[in-house]
Structure formats: C-alpha cells, structure tokens
Motif scaffolding. Structure first.
Motif, PDB file in Angstrom:
ATOM      1  N   ALA A 162     -44.821 -35.795  -1.081  1.00 29.44           N
ATOM      2  CA  ALA A 162     -45.810 -36.002  -0.011  1.00 29.44           C
ATOM      3  C   ALA A 162     -45.141 -36.151   1.349  1.00 29.44           C
ATOM      4  CB  ALA A 162     -46.658 -37.229  -0.330  1.00 29.44           C
ATOM      5  N   TRP A 163     -44.001 -36.861   1.413  1.00 30.61           N
ATOM      6  CA  TRP A 163     -43.346 -37.079   2.703  1.00 30.61           C
ATOM      7  C   TRP A 163     -42.879 -35.775   3.331  1.00 30.61           C
ATOM      8  CZ3 TRP A 163     -38.388 -35.469   3.527  1.00 30.61           C
ATOM      9  CH2 TRP A 163     -37.585 -35.245   2.400  1.00 30.61           C
ATOM     10  N   ALA A 164     -42.423 -34.835   2.487  1.00 32.12           N
ATOM     11  CA  ALA A 164     -41.944 -33.556   3.009  1.00 32.12           C
ATOM     12  C   ALA A 164     -43.106 -32.702   3.503  1.00 32.12           C
ATOM     13  CB  ALA A 164     -41.158 -32.810   1.939  1.00 32.12           C
ATOM     14  N   VAL A 165     -44.198 -32.679   2.746  1.00 28.05           N
ATOM     15  CA  VAL A 165     -45.374 -31.903   3.159  1.00 28.05           C
ATOM     16  C   VAL A 165     -45.946 -32.467   4.455  1.00 28.05           C
ATOM     17  CG1 VAL A 165     -47.709 -31.206   2.527  1.00 28.05           C
ATOM     18  CG2 VAL A 165     -45.896 -31.198   0.801  1.00 28.05           C
ATOM     19  N   LEU A 166     -46.076 -33.799   4.521  1.00 28.63           N
ATOM     20  CA  LEU A 166     -46.599 -34.417   5.738  1.00 28.63           C
ATOM     21  C   LEU A 166     -45.670 -34.190   6.927  1.00 28.63           C
ATOM     22  CD1 LEU A 166     -47.976 -37.791   4.303  1.00 28.63           C
ATOM     23  CD2 LEU A 166     -49.292 -35.818   5.112  1.00 28.63           C
ATOM     24  N   GLY A 167     -44.364 -34.196   6.673  1.00 26.86           N
ATOM     25  CA  GLY A 167     -43.404 -33.929   7.742  1.00 26.86           C
ATOM     26  C   GLY A 167     -43.547 -32.533   8.293  1.00 26.86           C
ATOM     27  N   LEU A 168     -43.773 -31.571   7.398  1.00 28.62           N
ATOM     28  CA  LEU A 168     -43.952 -30.189   7.827  1.00 28.62           C
ATOM     29  C   LEU A 168     -45.254 -30.033   8.611  1.00 28.62           C
ATOM     30  CD1 LEU A 168     -41.924 -27.938   7.169  1.00 28.62           C
ATOM     31  CD2 LEU A 168     -43.555 -27.066   5.497  1.00 28.62           C
ATOM     32  N   VAL A 169     -46.312 -30.670   8.127  1.00 32.48           N
ATOM     33  CA  VAL A 169     -47.603 -30.608   8.833  1.00 32.48           C
ATOM     34  C   VAL A 169     -47.469 -31.226  10.226  1.00 32.48           C
ATOM     35  CG1 VAL A 169     -49.971 -31.447   8.852  1.00 32.48           C
ATOM     36  CG2 VAL A 169     -48.988 -30.551   6.732  1.00 32.48           C
ATOM     37  N   ALA A 170     -46.818 -32.385  10.303  1.00 34.78           N
ATOM     38  CA  ALA A 170     -46.648 -33.052  11.597  1.00 34.78           C
ATOM     39  C   ALA A 170     -45.855 -32.177  12.560  1.00 34.78           C
ATOM     40  CB  ALA A 170     -45.947 -34.391  11.397  1.00 34.78           C
ATOM     41  N   ALA A 171     -44.805 -31.529  12.051  1.00 37.99           N
ATOM     42  CA  ALA A 171     -44.001 -30.655  12.911  1.00 37.99           C
ATOM     43  C   ALA A 171     -44.820 -29.478  13.417  1.00 37.99           C
ATOM     44  CB  ALA A 171     -42.773 -30.161  12.143  1.00 37.99           C
ATOM     45  N   ALA A 172     -45.635 -28.897  12.537  1.00 34.51           N
ATOM     46  CA  ALA A 172     -46.464 -27.760  12.939  1.00 34.51           C
ATOM     47  C   ALA A 172     -47.460 -28.145  14.022  1.00 34.51           C
ATOM     48  CB  ALA A 172     -47.200 -27.197  11.720  1.00 34.51           C
ATOM     49  N   VAL A 173     -47.951 -29.374  13.972  1.00 34.95           N
ATOM     50  CA  VAL A 173     -48.914 -29.839  14.968  1.00 34.95           C
ATOM     51  C   VAL A 173     -48.218 -30.192  16.283  1.00 34.95           C
ATOM     52  CG1 VAL A 173     -50.527 -31.693  15.545  1.00 34.95           C
ATOM     53  CG2 VAL A 173     -50.570 -30.656  13.262  1.00 34.95           C
ATOM     54  N   PRO A 216     -37.729 -32.102   5.966  1.00 33.96           N
ATOM     55  CA  PRO A 216     -38.843 -31.640   5.127  1.00 33.96           C
ATOM     56  C   PRO A 216     -38.482 -30.406   4.292  1.00 33.96           C
ATOM     57  CG  PRO A 216     -39.629 -32.177   7.316  1.00 33.96           C
ATOM     58  CD  PRO A 216     -38.140 -32.193   7.375  1.00 33.96           C
ATOM     59  N   SER A 217     -37.685 -29.510   4.864  1.00 27.89           N
ATOM     60  CA  SER A 217     -37.267 -28.315   4.118  1.00 27.89           C
ATOM     61  C   SER A 217     -36.425 -28.705   2.916  1.00 27.89           C
ATOM     62  CB  SER A 217     -36.471 -27.376   5.034  1.00 27.89           C
ATOM     63  OG  SER A 217     -37.256 -26.964   6.135  1.00 27.89           O
ATOM     64  N   TYR A 218     -35.501 -29.635   3.128  1.00 29.19           N
ATOM     65  CA  TYR A 218     -34.677 -30.115   2.027  1.00 29.19           C
ATOM     66  C   TYR A 218     -35.541 -30.782   0.958  1.00 29.19           C
ATOM     67  CZ  TYR A 218     -30.979 -32.671  -0.431  1.00 29.19           C
ATOM     68  OH  TYR A 218     -30.123 -33.169  -1.391  1.00 29.19           O
ATOM     69  N   GLY A 219     -36.534 -31.538   1.384  1.00 28.12           N
ATOM     70  CA  GLY A 219     -37.426 -32.185   0.427  1.00 28.12           C
ATOM     71  C   GLY A 219     -38.220 -31.200  -0.396  1.00 28.12           C
ATOM     72  N   LEU A 220     -38.716 -30.135   0.228  1.00 27.40           N
ATOM     73  CA  LEU A 220     -39.481 -29.132  -0.512  1.00 27.40           C
ATOM     74  C   LEU A 220     -38.622 -28.414  -1.541  1.00 27.40           C
ATOM     75  CD1 LEU A 220     -41.628 -27.458   2.302  1.00 27.40           C
ATOM     76  CD2 LEU A 220     -42.417 -29.040   0.535  1.00 27.40           C
ATOM     77  N   LEU A 221     -37.341 -28.283  -1.256  1.00 26.08           N
ATOM     78  CA  LEU A 221     -36.456 -27.542  -2.151  1.00 26.08           C
ATOM     79  C   LEU A 221     -35.819 -28.409  -3.229  1.00 26.08           C
ATOM     80  CD1 LEU A 221     -34.797 -25.302   0.562  1.00 26.08           C
ATOM     81  CD2 LEU A 221     -36.321 -24.519  -1.255  1.00 26.08           C
ATOM     82  N   THR A 222     -35.753 -29.708  -3.013  1.00 27.73           N
ATOM     83  CA  THR A 222     -35.084 -30.587  -3.980  1.00 27.73           C
ATOM     84  C   THR A 222     -35.982 -31.693  -4.519  1.00 27.73           C
ATOM     85  OG1 THR A 222     -34.274 -32.125  -2.291  1.00 27.73           O
ATOM     86  CG2 THR A 222     -32.885 -30.201  -2.787  1.00 27.73           C
ATOM     87  N   GLY A 223     -37.034 -32.041  -3.782  1.00 27.04           N
ATOM     88  CA  GLY A 223     -37.905 -33.124  -4.204  1.00 27.04           C
ATOM     89  C   GLY A 223     -37.356 -34.502  -3.927  1.00 27.04           C
TER      90      GLY A 223
END
Length: 326
Positions: A147-158, A189-196
C-alpha cells in the motif's frame, strides 16, 4: 523554472513559421519536454541494481518499462507547464536573455517562437494523462503492491505537475524540497512495487539520488535570482543573502557526504561504500569551488549534472559489487 504574473510576457515577433516540417515540430516538442535531461529517469537503473539478482524478465521488465514511460510523461507535463508559466510572467525571458550566453534559447520553444502557448498547454495536459495511465499499468503489472508504494506513486503523480501549475508549489517556498522529493519518489515506490519491501540501503540511495537534481538546481537558482525575485518566487537563493546562499549550498554538499560516509558504520552499506562513491564527493567539491567560490554558477550547474550521473554509476557499481559478494 519560473512563475507568477508580475513581469509581462515577451512575445516572439511574428509567431510560428507556417511551413514548419513535422520534424521541426517534433524537435520543438522534445525541447519543451526537456527530453535531453535524463537525470531523473536514471532512478530506475539504480532501482534495478538494488533488486536481488537484477532480473530483467516478465513482470519486472513490464513494470520497469511502464514506470519509465510514466516518469517521462509526468516530467514532460511538469516542465511544459513550467515553460508556459515562465513565458507568461516574463521570467524566462529575463533568465534566458542576452546576459545568459551559456543557455540556448532553443531550449525554450515558446520564447524561440517554435511553439504557441496553446500547443504547450495541450501537450502538458496530454502528457499528464499519459503518465497517469502508464503508472496505473505499472501497478497492474508489478510483482508486489504494498500500500505504501502504491500511495507513494499516486501522490507523486498528483504532486509532480503542481510545480508551477495548479498549486504552484515552487511559489510557496517548496522549490528545493520538490527537486529532491521527485528523485526520492522515483526510487522508493518503484523499489516497493518490484520487491514488496523497503530496506535501509534503498532509503539511503533514494535520498542520495534525490539530492542530485537539487544540487544542480540550486546553482540554476543562484543564476536566476533577478528573474525569480521579479515574479516573487521564493527560492533559497532569492530569500537568503549571497553568503547565506553559499552556506546553504555548502550544507547540502556536506549532508550528501555525511550520508555517504555514515551508511557504512550504521550497517546500511558495506564498509567500502564511501570509497566507491569517492568520485562523487570529489566532483561535488569541484562544483562548489567553481560555483560558489569562483562565481561561475552555470558551469557549476553542468558540473552538478555530471556529478549526479557519476553518482548513479557509483551506486549501481556498489549494488552490483554488493550482490556479487553477498
């Protein structure tokens, strides 16, 4: 990058040539997107080198590709919006005027007259939508979705497009934080999406990576004091005295060095980590001497770009060596 309407825009004499070729138009859009500035996109090379075994197949490759395309689109949107703002308030005309021979006017297609303002706005909006779609694809293909990685990516996109548009974060005193935070957001966030997961080494390398764009951005800001003050953009260079700005830049350099040196005794990185990154520290010292001691800030900015790329090579080297000796 500049903002806020207090100085009138400088218009090109006669607009765009009516007979522009498709190639010329494409080159203008590439300049608008600052396609040659690859420094933020190198984040994914660092992320890949942190992965156990450095895999490049299946979901990992698809996710890396979608992340990269998303980064490129979102940065293109942000810098295009920034060019529109700088064109409207006249600050780009000041900062890229005849007193700045080290900068090529062609880098600013609105000032050069190779694109209309409406072209740039449409391009930025389209790039923003494309970037969001690419990052949504990255989440879908990712091996992990903490969740932290997905939210981080969403926050960056915004947040990324809000640099000088929408919330105009750089008008609120967040310019320096923004430059570093984009780098941090591109790594963790990219590292989190790839490794969890998240590791101390990933945090340290994300922090160092984010400092890279900041440590050439502050030299641009030092050069752009007149234009930024005219549009009331509160960068550190504008707010601080000349001596205070020098101390601020020096403190950032020392912070980078301290993190590099402390990573090993804190157990986050191997003992030889500071040795691999020694070329970064040396280049940073040269950059500070050229820019803040000798006063050649645009040359120092170029040295900072070189230092950031040396940092990426050093981090990747350290990660690959670490994997080989693990």
């Amino acid at each position: 990058m500049t903002h806020s309407p207090t100085v009138g825009p400088t218009r090109v004499p006669s607009g765009l040539p009516s007979g522009r070729s498709t190639g010329a138009r494409l080159r203008a859009y590439l300049r608008l997107a600052k396609a040659g500035m690859i420094d933020y996109y190198l984040s994914l090379v660092v992320v890949w080198s942190l992965l156990p075994g450095q895999p490049l197949s299946g979901p990992v490759s698809a996710t890396l590709a979608a992340l990269l395309l998303g980064q490129m689109c979102l940065v293109a949107a942000a810098v295009a919006f920034d060019d529109v703002t700088g064109y409207r308030d006249g600050s780009d005309a000041t900062n890229y005027g005849p007193d700045a021979p080290a900068r090529k006017l062609a880098r600013k297609p609105l000032l050069a007259g190779t694109l209309h303002e409406s072209d740039a706005v449409r391009f930025a909006r389209g790039a923003l939508v494309a970037g969001a779609l690419c990052w949504a694809t990255a989440v879908f293909t990712a091996p992990s979705r903490p969740a932290w990685a997905v939210l981080g990516l969403v926050a960056a996109a915004v947040v990324i497009p809000q640099y000088s548009w929408g919330l105009r974060l750089s008008y609120r005193g967040f310019q320096e934080v923004f430059l570093a935070a984009v780098g941090w957001a591109f790594v963790l966030p990219s590292y989190g999406l790839l490794t969890g997961r998240i590791t101390g080494l990933a945090v340290v390398e994300a922090f160092l990576f984010g400092l890279g764009p900041l440590l050439f951005g502050v030299y641009s800001n030092t050069h752009d004091i007149a234009g930024d003050r005219a549009v009331r953009r509160p960068t550190a260079a504008c707010v601080l005295s000349s001596r205070g700005n020098t101390v601020f830049v020096g403190a950032l350099c020392l912070l980078e060095t301290a993190v590099i040196v402390a990573a090993a005794p804190l157990g986050v990185a191997p003992w030889w980590f500071p040795l691999v990154l020694l070329p970064v520290t040396v280049t940073r010292a040269v950059q500070f001497t050229v820019g803040m001691v000798r006063g050649d800030v645009l040359r120092a900015r170029l040295t900072g770009i070189r230092a950031h790329r040396i940092l990426v090579v050093a981090l990747v080297t350290a990660n690959l060596l670490g994997a080989g000796t693990a």
